[in-house]
Scaffold this motif. Sequence first.
Motif, PDB file in Angstrom:
ATOM      1  N   LYS A  27       3.177  26.121  -6.082  1.00  0.00           N
ATOM      2  CA  LYS A  27       3.026  24.883  -6.851  1.00  0.00           C
ATOM      3  C   LYS A  27       2.568  23.721  -5.951  1.00  0.00           C
ATOM      4  N   GLU A  28       3.244  23.573  -4.829  1.00  0.00           N
ATOM      5  CA  GLU A  28       2.927  22.429  -3.946  1.00  0.00           C
ATOM      6  C   GLU A  28       1.544  22.558  -3.360  1.00  0.00           C
ATOM      7  N   LYS A  29       1.242  23.773  -2.876  1.00  0.00           N
ATOM      8  CA  LYS A  29      -0.052  23.985  -2.238  1.00  0.00           C
ATOM      9  C   LYS A  29      -1.173  23.772  -3.252  1.00  0.00           C
ATOM     10  N   GLU A  31      -1.198  21.945  -6.069  1.00  0.00           N
ATOM     11  CA  GLU A  31      -1.409  20.537  -6.423  1.00  0.00           C
ATOM     12  C   GLU A  31      -2.094  19.785  -5.285  1.00  0.00           C
ATOM     13  N   GLN A  32      -1.675  20.060  -4.076  1.00  0.00           N
ATOM     14  CA  GLN A  32      -2.259  19.386  -2.914  1.00  0.00           C
ATOM     15  C   GLN A  32      -3.747  19.714  -2.784  1.00  0.00           C
ATOM     16  N   GLU A  33      -4.090  20.977  -3.101  1.00  0.00           N
ATOM     17  CA  GLU A  33      -5.498  21.398  -2.956  1.00  0.00           C
ATOM     18  C   GLU A  33      -6.390  20.876  -4.057  1.00  0.00           C
ATOM     19  N   GLU A  35      -5.508  18.339  -6.789  1.00  0.00           N
ATOM     20  CA  GLU A  35      -5.468  16.940  -7.230  1.00  0.00           C
ATOM     21  C   GLU A  35      -6.302  16.069  -6.294  1.00  0.00           C
ATOM     22  N   SER A  47      -4.663  14.490 -12.055  1.00  0.00           N
ATOM     23  CA  SER A  47      -3.299  14.996 -11.954  1.00  0.00           C
ATOM     24  C   SER A  47      -3.170  16.327 -12.685  1.00  0.00           C
ATOM     25  N   VAL A  48      -2.382  17.221 -12.110  1.00  0.00           N
ATOM     26  CA  VAL A  48      -2.088  18.497 -12.766  1.00  0.00           C
ATOM     27  C   VAL A  48      -0.884  18.278 -13.673  1.00  0.00           C
TER      28      VAL A  48
END
Lengths: 168, 130
Positions: A27-29, A31-33, A35, A47-48
């Motif tokens: 999830k974190e990776k 969104e970071q990639e 957004e 935004s996701v």
Amino acid sequence: MFFRLILNYNLRIHPKDLGPHLQETIKEKFEQEVEGTTHPKWGYIVSVIQMSVVGKARIEDNTGYAVFPIQYEAVVFHIFKNEIVNGIVELISEAGFTVNVGPLSVLVYSKNIPEDMTYDPNSTPPCFKSPDESRKIQIGSHVRIKVFVVDENKMVGMATISQDYLGV
Amino acid sequence: MSEIEIPKEFEDKVFLTNSEVLFILKHKNERMINEQNETQTAKEGQIKTMEYLKEFDNFHTKEAVTGFRNTGLDLEPYELVYLANLAPETYDEAISLIPSLKNYDDEKITSILDSLSKYMNKNQDEYLDN
């Protein structure tokens, strides 16, 4: 304008992360990639909203990375050719001014400003103004512009206010 | 006068007003705070977008946006969002900004503009259960 779109993405995860907390890592990776990047077809991904892994991950041949197929819903920003939008003036000079429209920075050159609006560098703050000073454009002004060209990779565009009901 | 050009692939997509995007982003921020997730550093474009949306949020409540959407059900999705974002005050202004509105009865458009004005100015106190 902004959209709500359902899109797909292949997320590559290094083998060292294939352990506990994998879901959070994904999830974190993801969104970071994704957004704050520009999708080549649809526009800027603001935004996701939600995401899920759809299907089995596979291992990439040469690298050993695990590739997870992801489907996600996102808020996307895209300006159409000749779209009229509101914006906030950021910089101003006799050459024209720049306008912030969401993530986009738009240039309005003086040739796209009505002739009756002239640049006054001596006023505080400097501004473009109409002869009777009823209309003024300065840093922070809300302006309505018509965007005629956009580069979504660089997030820049060009616009005019030479049309009825545009400007301030 | 050059009109907005919407490519075919966008025609059936879900268009959002600035206000609706602001709700989505605020809701997501709240959810992240409640779940005590480490908020990832927002990218510059995201920060600028949030500031922009706060400046140009015309409706302030979900009920106001929904109320307005319900009065514009006859319009194309993009026309409704375009009106909501640009908030023209008169019929002439609306037609100048969105020429495709000429396809509708002028009474219909005038009535939609009235309801736009009403929902934009809705007093937040009226929504006691929000």
